[in-house]
Design an enzyme around this catalytic site. Structure first.
Site, PDB file in Angstrom:
ATOM      1  CB  VAL A  69      -0.953   0.004   1.223  1.00 58.87           C
ATOM      2  CG1 VAL A  69      -1.745   1.310   1.288  1.00 58.87           C
ATOM      3  CG2 VAL A  69      -1.903  -1.180   1.170  1.00 58.87           C
ATOM      4  CB  ALA A 114       4.846   2.494   0.888  1.00 58.54           C
ATOM      5  CE  LYS A 115       5.349  -1.478   8.002  1.00 58.89           C
ATOM      6  NZ  LYS A 115       6.278  -0.680   8.795  1.00 58.89           N
ATOM      7  N   GLY A 116       4.203  -2.932   3.247  1.00 58.90           N
ATOM      8  CA  GLY A 116       3.889  -4.175   2.560  1.00 58.90           C
ATOM      9  C   GLY A 116       3.739  -5.294   3.565  1.00 58.90           C
TER      10      GLY A 116
END
Ligand code: NAD
Length: 425
Positions: A69, A114-116
């Site tokens: 995201v 962001a992050k995953g």
């Protein structure tokens, strides 16, 4: 799309996305944020879901679901970690991506957020299965990541090795070595000195600053840390060396307590040998999570989210809460902590040392010139102390708590850039 009011139903208390949105709404309202910008900033810019085929060691194919995201790229490339866990949800990744935008803005570094995450149980996977999963996840995200687009980093259950696999996979597709595509890499392939312990170091620096506000001395300050992973163990080790008394360590499988202080270096050795903090001779064994409500001066949740909730917030005895983890306190519990006058250093400030040193790593990779560790630590120290001052002074001036002040400082910085750039709508 209309703007919802920040009332959070109790059954949604542990949904991190709702918790993030509730704090965002309070801060946006206090800032009198323009309605259009409010909508732009409340929702992530891009959400990518991938279903990754991975060949297991037994020859069978398994499909894993992963997310990335990107909440905002207004101030620079998106930046944020990747976590591997069976509990990963899209809402969690959304919340963590938004927190990254606010975190980078609080410490004023030129990144978005962001992050995953990949839904998997890394404890049940072999090293080669993890490698294949990481490489395929990277390949699926290939066009969305890159030094100028989105720069991943380690988070829960990912580490330097994971970053090395991502860097290699991306580089193979690019047909050239691209070190700046990830941070938190091993030092011999473009990693920064000081990155491994940076989040813990930042936690220590803001704790020092908080102590000054209470006229407390390190030597008489009793600290309890939850989570003895990257953030918790490094914070505990550095603080122990600086003279703090670390009286408790809480882990998922049990806690340790010693009112005279735990020898953290010996505990690090014990954990390295046995893989757990349990069975350590230098402290009394206590039940998991009892320590969160034990008597102490500083409590540092540095494990995971939603550990301070309406169920235990009123029992917390610490005077100072330093959020080493992301989202350890629910939005509903914030009010309880405020009523108890607990001085909270919120996650988006307290654990920003990691992303700050990731920024230094990205700068060094792009310059091809690497700094001495003392330079990294000195720059980190300066950014953490000045960001702490900016947030705490803002809170005092505007009569809000530290968390809302941190959100307000961050949102204001991001919205100012968006206004200047203009919205391509
Ligand atoms: P890690 O996987 O290295 O360590 C987490 C530790 O917490 C592990 O030892 C684990 O056993 C323990 N743990 C997990 N759940 C627990 C629970 N419910 N109770 C007690 N212990 C528990 O992860 P990390 O990198 O140290 O990250 C910890 C937190 O800090 C996460 O919220 C992460 O998002 C945040 N964070 C990490 C960094 C970083 O640089 N690593 C930067 C900013 C924020």
């Amino acid at each position: 799309m209309s703007i919802e009011t920040p009332t959070l139903p109790i059954e949604q208390e542990t949904n991190p996305w709702m918790a993030q949105a509730a704090r965002f709404d309070i801060a946006a309202r206090k800032l009198n944020l323009d309605e259009g910008l409010w909508k732009v900033l409340r929702y992530p810019n891009r959400e990518i879901t991938v279903h990754i085929p991975v060949q297991l060691d037994n020859g069978k194919l398994e499909i894993f679901t992963g997310y990335r995201v990107q909440h905002s790229i207004a101030r620079g490339p998106a930046k944020g970690g990747i976590r591997y866990s069976p509990d990963v949800t899209l809402d969690e990744v959304r919340a963590l991506a938004s927190w990254m935008t606010w975190k980078c803005a609080v410490v004023n570094i030129p990144f978005g957020g962001a992050k995953g995450g990949v839904i998997c149980d890394p404890k049940k996977m072999s090293r080669s299965e993890l490698e294949r999963m990481t490489r395929r996840y990277t390949a699926e995200l290939f066009e969305f990541i890159g030094p100028e687009k989105d720069v991943p980093a380690p988070d829960m259950n990912t580490n330097e090795q994971t970053m090395a696999w991502i860097m290699d996979t991306y580089s193979m597709h690019m047909r050239q070595t691209v070190t700046a595509v990830v941070t938190g890499k091993p030092e011999n392939m473009g990693g920064s000195k000081g990155r491994r312990e940076a989040t813990g170091r930042g936690v220590w620096v803001v704790t020092d600053e908080a102590l000054k506000r209470f006229n407390l001395q390190r030597e008489s300050t009793r600290v309890i840390v939850q989570g003895f992973g990257n953030v918790g163990s490094n914070a505990a080790r550095l603080m122990h060396s600086a003279g703090y008394k670390i009286i408790g360590i809480d882990e998922y499988d049990g806690g340790l307590y010693n009112k005279n202080g735990i020898d953290i270096n010996a505990l690090v050795e014990h954990r390295a040998k046995t893989g757990s903090v349990t069975g350590f001779k230098g402290a009394e064994a206590v039940g998991a999570h009892e320590l969160l409500i034990a008597d102490c001066d500083v409590l540092i949740p540095a494990a995971t989210e939603n550990v301070i909730t309406t169920r235990n917030a009123d029992k917390i005895k610490a005077r100072i809460l330093i959020e080493g983890a992301n989202g350890p306190t629910t939005a509903v519990a914030d009010d309880i902590l405020a009523d108890k006058n607990i001085f909270v250093v919120p996650d988006i400030l307290a654990n920003a040392g990691g992303v700050t040193t990731s920024y230094f790593e990205w700068v060094q990779d792009r310059q091809g010139y690497f700094w001495q560790e003392s330079v990294v630590n000195q720059q980190l120290d300066h950014i953490m102390r000045s960001s702490f001052d900016a947030v705490v002074s803002y809170a005092q001036q505007h009569s809000v708590n530290n968390r809302i002040a941190a959100y307000m400082v961050a949102i204001d910085r991001v919205q100012a850039v968006i206004r200047q750039r203009g919205i391509y709508a």
